[in-house]
Design an enzyme around this catalytic site. Structure first.
Site, PDB file in Angstrom:
ATOM      1  N   PHE A 135       0.853  -1.191   0.000  1.00  0.00           N
ATOM      2  CA  PHE A 135       0.000   0.000   0.000  1.00  0.00           C
ATOM      3  C   PHE A 135       0.886   1.238   0.000  1.00  0.00           C
ATOM      4  O   PHE A 135       1.772   1.374   0.842  1.00  0.00           O
ATOM      5  CB  PHE A 135      -0.914   0.036   1.234  1.00  0.00           C
ATOM      6  N   ASP A 220       9.244   2.603   1.369  1.00  0.00           N
ATOM      7  CA  ASP A 220       8.100   3.336   1.898  1.00  0.00           C
ATOM      8  C   ASP A 220       8.092   3.116   3.410  1.00  0.00           C
ATOM      9  O   ASP A 220       7.653   2.078   3.894  1.00  0.00           O
ATOM     10  CB  ASP A 220       6.806   2.817   1.252  1.00  0.00           C
ATOM     11  N   LYS A 249       3.188  10.508   7.886  1.00  0.00           N
ATOM     12  CA  LYS A 249       2.522  10.093   9.129  1.00  0.00           C
ATOM     13  C   LYS A 249       3.127  10.783  10.368  1.00  0.00           C
ATOM     14  O   LYS A 249       2.816  11.919  10.610  1.00  0.00           O
ATOM     15  CB  LYS A 249       2.496   8.579   9.248  1.00  0.00           C
TER      16      LYS A 249
END
Ligand SMILES: *Cc1c(COP(=O)(O)O)cnc(C)c1O
Length: 392
Positions: A135, A220, A249
């Protein structure tokens, strides 16, 4: 607005928000550390952790004070001006990561878009190899690297040049990386995809294959970075040197922020080749500096490692074998794969004062803030254990 009740506000939000989010029927109004409160005054132990954005917990005093001061001084400042807070932040982040340059942006998907563009421009190639179950975000480029068909199909045609290989399979990776490949992009622990850690040696093999064939390795670390897995970065388990690292984040301590760290093999971007209005804004940089300062001068990262190992060992020992397939994860990124659907377990946990996340249909994901007290952590784990045991 006049005298509106919590119920009115729930209805109002349902009426006017986009519709894309499947909302839980509580209104969160305040957070402190690893605790959250709803509008009715109920208190929760937070194992959602802002979906990974709250590694330092909610309203960390160092972040609050940094953004209060910066908000009163200067909030927006395009990158064609120099700015002292940004200069300090970029230097501190590069030093912490051991990488020479960084590009600043505003979210995870934007960091992935940027990393893909940087890889294409640095190599002059177009191919991007990503992993099944991976993702990377919801914008067109990031979505194209994402695996889940339910996310992708409504928005096709996507960006060309992307291919997907089975995660943790070195042979298939060796077939996929060619002289057309700009980069391989991968999460050190697949988060959304079900909390699947890269097996020892897999990232190292990816690094070697990329180097041999002139491609770049993009990691990532949007969910795995900044202490979550018990190391500063999730890839430190495998001792690799990525060429690009996408971050977002928790790097802004709750303030929206993204970044792409750029290694020696990437070099500098051509002038005026990429950019963002809000990227590198002083408010986010001030928050980011406070976050780095706390992370680098506390035992939070080591705590994430020891607590995560203890919690996972405990869960493996104590969860009923009839109810679960596997407990896996790294540090305080913990996945419990159930034999049944996770949704009823999440609802039951919420009713007992513990907020947690799914990762797919059957995995319960715990992402508590790293500042969670031992007492809250073990109380949450006890409630998770009881809830899963009662569900069978
Ligand atoms: C959350 C996440 C993203 C997307 O970040 P956004 O800020 O939501 O765009 C990308 N990759 C990973 C691994 C993530 O966990």
């Amino acid at each position: 607005m006049l005298d509106v009740t919590t119920m009115d506000l729930l209805a109002l939000e349902k009426e006017h928000s986009s519709g894309t989010y499947i909302k839980r029927e509580i209104q969160i109004v305040r957070g402190e550390g690893a605790r959250l409160w709803d509008a009715d005054g109920h208190e929760y132990i937070d194992c959602v952790g802002g979906q990974g954005a709250a590694n330092l917990g909610h309203s960390h005093p160092a972040v609050v004070s940094a953004i209060q001061q910066q908000a009163a001084t200067l909030m927006s400042c395009p990158e064609f001006f120099h700015n002292p807070v940004r200069a300090r932040y970029q230097a501190a982040l590069c030093e912490a990561a051991g990488m020479p340059r960084v590009y600043l942006c505003n979210s995870g998907a934007e960091a992935i878009e940027s990393a893909i563009k940087l890889a294409r421009v640095a190599t002059g190639r177009t191919g991007i190899v990503a992993a099944m179950r991976g993702f990377h975000g919801r914008t067109m480029g990031a979505l194209s690297a994402t695996w889940n068909k339910a996310y992708r199909e409504p928005f096709e045609p996507l960006v060309p040049g992307m291919s997907h290989v089975p995660f943790n399979n070195i042979d298939r990776l060796a077939e996929a990386i060619t002289d057309q490949t700009a980069a391989m992009i991968i999460e050190p622990v697949q988060g959304e995809g079900g909390v699947h850690p890269a097996e020892p040696g897999y990232l190292k093999a990816a690094e070697r294959l990329c180097h041999e064939r002139g491609a770049l390795l993009i990691l990532d670390e949007i969910q795995t970075g900044f202490g979550r897995t018990g190391y500063f970065f999730g890839h430190e388990y495998d001792d690799v040197q990525p060429d690009l690292i996408a971050l977002a984040k928790s790097i802004g301590g709750g303030v929206p922020m993204g970044a792409v760290l750029m290694g020696e093999r990437v070099g500098a971007l051509p002038p005026a080749s990429h950019g963002s209005t809000f990227g590198g804004n002083p408010l986010a940089c001030a928050a980011g500096l406070a976050v780095l300062d706390v992370l680098c001068h506390s035992d939070l990262i080591e705590r994430a490692r020891t607590r995560g190992e203890a919690v996972m060992a405990h869960l493996r020992e104590n969860l009923p074998a009839e109810a679960i397939r596997e407990v896996r994860g790294r540090g305080l990124l913990i996945g419990i794969e159930l034999k049944d659907k996770v949704a009823p377990v999440l609802r039951a946990l919420q009713a007992r004062g513990v907020l947690a996340l799914p990762a797919g249909l059957t995995v319960l994901r715990l992402l508590p803030p790293l500042v969670i007290s031992d007492e809250d952590l073990w109380q949450a784990i006890t409630i998770v254990e009881e809830t899963i045991s009662h569900a069978i």
